[in-house]
Design a protein around this motif. Sequence first.
Motif, PDB file in Angstrom:
ATOM      1  N   ALA A 104       0.832  -1.211   0.000  1.00  0.00           N
ATOM      2  CA  ALA A 104       0.000   0.000   0.000  1.00  0.00           C
ATOM      3  C   ALA A 104       0.867   1.262   0.000  1.00  0.00           C
ATOM      4  CB  ALA A 104      -0.926  -0.004   1.214  1.00  0.00           C
ATOM      5  N   LEU A 105       1.951   1.245   0.789  1.00  0.00           N
ATOM      6  CA  LEU A 105       2.878   2.385   0.802  1.00  0.00           C
ATOM      7  C   LEU A 105       3.580   2.539  -0.540  1.00  0.00           C
ATOM      8  CD1 LEU A 105       4.531   2.024   4.327  1.00  0.00           C
ATOM      9  CD2 LEU A 105       3.044   3.877   3.563  1.00  0.00           C
ATOM     10  N   GLY A 106       3.947   1.406  -1.140  1.00  0.00           N
ATOM     11  CA  GLY A 106       4.603   1.448  -2.444  1.00  0.00           C
ATOM     12  C   GLY A 106       3.719   2.056  -3.513  1.00  0.00           C
ATOM     13  N   LEU A 107       2.420   1.766  -3.454  1.00  0.00           N
ATOM     14  CA  LEU A 107       1.473   2.346  -4.409  1.00  0.00           C
ATOM     15  C   LEU A 107       1.210   3.817  -4.106  1.00  0.00           C
ATOM     16  CD1 LEU A 107      -1.148  -0.531  -4.763  1.00  0.00           C
ATOM     17  CD2 LEU A 107       0.338   0.344  -6.563  1.00  0.00           C
ATOM     18  N   GLN A 108       1.120   4.154  -2.840  1.00  0.00           N
ATOM     19  CA  GLN A 108       0.816   5.537  -2.460  1.00  0.00           C
ATOM     20  C   GLN A 108       1.960   6.489  -2.784  1.00  0.00           C
ATOM     21  OE1 GLN A 108      -0.367   6.027   1.595  1.00  0.00           O
ATOM     22  NE2 GLN A 108      -0.541   8.238   1.475  1.00  0.00           N
ATOM     23  N   ASN A 109       3.196   6.081  -2.472  1.00  0.00           N
ATOM     24  CA  ASN A 109       4.349   6.970  -2.647  1.00  0.00           C
ATOM     25  C   ASN A 109       4.900   6.965  -4.069  1.00  0.00           C
ATOM     26  OD1 ASN A 109       4.175   7.591   0.069  1.00  0.00           O
ATOM     27  ND2 ASN A 109       5.669   6.033   0.675  1.00  0.00           N
ATOM     28  N   GLY A 110       4.636   5.892  -4.803  1.00  0.00           N
ATOM     29  CA  GLY A 110       5.127   5.820  -6.173  1.00  0.00           C
ATOM     30  C   GLY A 110       6.594   5.428  -6.250  1.00  0.00           C
ATOM     31  N   LEU A 132      -2.180   7.621  -9.621  1.00  0.00           N
ATOM     32  CA  LEU A 132      -2.621   6.324 -10.136  1.00  0.00           C
ATOM     33  C   LEU A 132      -3.677   6.482 -11.229  1.00  0.00           C
ATOM     34  CD1 LEU A 132      -2.916   4.442  -6.717  1.00  0.00           C
ATOM     35  CD2 LEU A 132      -1.178   4.047  -8.471  1.00  0.00           C
ATOM     36  N   ASN A 133      -4.471   7.549 -11.162  1.00  0.00           N
ATOM     37  CA  ASN A 133      -5.512   7.795 -12.161  1.00  0.00           C
ATOM     38  C   ASN A 133      -5.120   8.863 -13.173  1.00  0.00           C
ATOM     39  OD1 ASN A 133      -7.343   5.964 -10.910  1.00  0.00           O
ATOM     40  ND2 ASN A 133      -7.826   7.535  -9.376  1.00  0.00           N
ATOM     41  N   ASP A 134      -3.943   9.430 -13.013  1.00  0.00           N
ATOM     42  CA  ASP A 134      -3.487  10.505 -13.903  1.00  0.00           C
ATOM     43  C   ASP A 134      -2.308  10.005 -14.735  1.00  0.00           C
ATOM     44  OD1 ASP A 134      -2.923  12.857 -15.170  1.00  0.00           O
ATOM     45  OD2 ASP A 134      -2.208  13.909 -13.371  1.00  0.00           O
ATOM     46  N   ARG A 135      -2.607   9.391 -15.850  1.00  0.00           N
ATOM     47  CA  ARG A 135      -1.553   8.811 -16.691  1.00  0.00           C
ATOM     48  C   ARG A 135      -0.620   9.875 -17.262  1.00  0.00           C
ATOM     49  NH1 ARG A 135      -2.675   3.402 -19.386  1.00  0.00           N
ATOM     50  NH2 ARG A 135      -4.178   2.416 -18.015  1.00  0.00           N
ATOM     51  N   MET A 136      -1.124  11.098 -17.426  1.00  0.00           N
ATOM     52  CA  MET A 136      -0.293  12.165 -17.987  1.00  0.00           C
ATOM     53  C   MET A 136       0.911  12.453 -17.084  1.00  0.00           C
ATOM     54  SD  MET A 136      -1.765  12.983 -20.814  1.00  0.00           S
ATOM     55  CE  MET A 136      -1.012  14.568 -21.197  1.00  0.00           C
TER      56      MET A 136
END
Length: 420
Positions: A104-110, A132-136
Amino acid sequence: MCTGKCSRFISFTLFPLVLLSIICNIVLFFPGWDVKYAQDGHITEEVKYMGGLVGGGILVLIPALYISLTGEDGCCGNRCGMFLSIAFAAVGVAGGLYSFVVAALGLQNGPLCKDADGLWTTPFKDSNGTYLNDRMSWADCTEPKDVVQFNIGLFCTLLAASCLQLLLCAAQMINGLFGCLCGICVDPRTLHQLDWRRRMLWQSLWEGTFFFSLIFPCSCQLFFSLGGEKMCTGKCSRFVAVTLYPLALISIICNIVLFFPGGEIKYAQDGHITEEVKYMGGLIGGGLMVLLPALWIHLTGKDGCCGNRCGMFLSIAFAAVGVAGALYSLIVAVLGLQNGPLCKTVIFWSTPFKDNDHKYLTDDTLWGLCTEPKNIVQFNIGLFATLLATSCLQVVLCAIQMINGLFGCLCGTCGNKGVI
């Protein structure tokens, strides 16, 4: 209530999830499928926490092995075994939870990546996961290639695997409680079919892993036979134990002799002993911490007694203690060789080779710096080098027993096929 069958279902569902977690964690160390980023230390911080390797891997694998045993007739398949499975499942819950939090931390922090200015940063750390929802915004990471997709895909897989592990281990805690109170219901015919299928599955896996058999040819021959017979893990246990005994004895003797440089007692009485000798790596590490596991490992190779799946499962833990002891002995031996002996140079007692980058090992002209005890440098090198060699062999043998114990836990032993 068929709690035994439920235990088997849970354990065999956990095994692939454990493998998936370990693979995901290992792959995360190579963003962009390139080794150079790991070598340069440009790895996302959460990957270094090893949630998939330690949490969803080891901390779930060990409970899964024990839970599998509680579904067997005899062995650990009884009320007591079911009661203990609650504690093991709780460890699995903790491991799955750790993996979940890290993912979860890995996904949140990138990911850690190189930005347009050429700096290595974590550009999405303060975005609260909106990236995560902003591909740009993914274009902000220029290197490694497609690192954002790489990071999201693997951490999402870890997140899903850890969720399933949590649910399964929690289910086993409830199942273990019912099994403890009401007993298990194991059909012998089902067990026979399960044992045959399990044996054939592992044999096919080993026969397909040719590269591994090149590394451990002797171990593989002991683990399976071409005729479809049960893997001879019991015989391998006896071989490992019988080989460990003399190595443990050599370690103990070397450590004791090191207390008497030059064969004299007076140096020990005066406290003129090399510092690394006092750590007693050979006596405690390569001696007692290897000897005790060797005794248990030997028992698992005998018919009856501890020669069953439960005994093999426990031998993994004992072998891990042996690895820890041998590693301690190895580290102490390396330090003893690197720093050199305590000796009298002219008037003072010192360690003259401590800061010369162990060049003295190959330059015997420097050995004359030590005037007392007699031949102390040769004495120190010979015994610490022997400790180093024995500890290396102990590490290898105990590691082999951990693998052997895993197969013995899953496939059973064959202690009745002859003795060594």
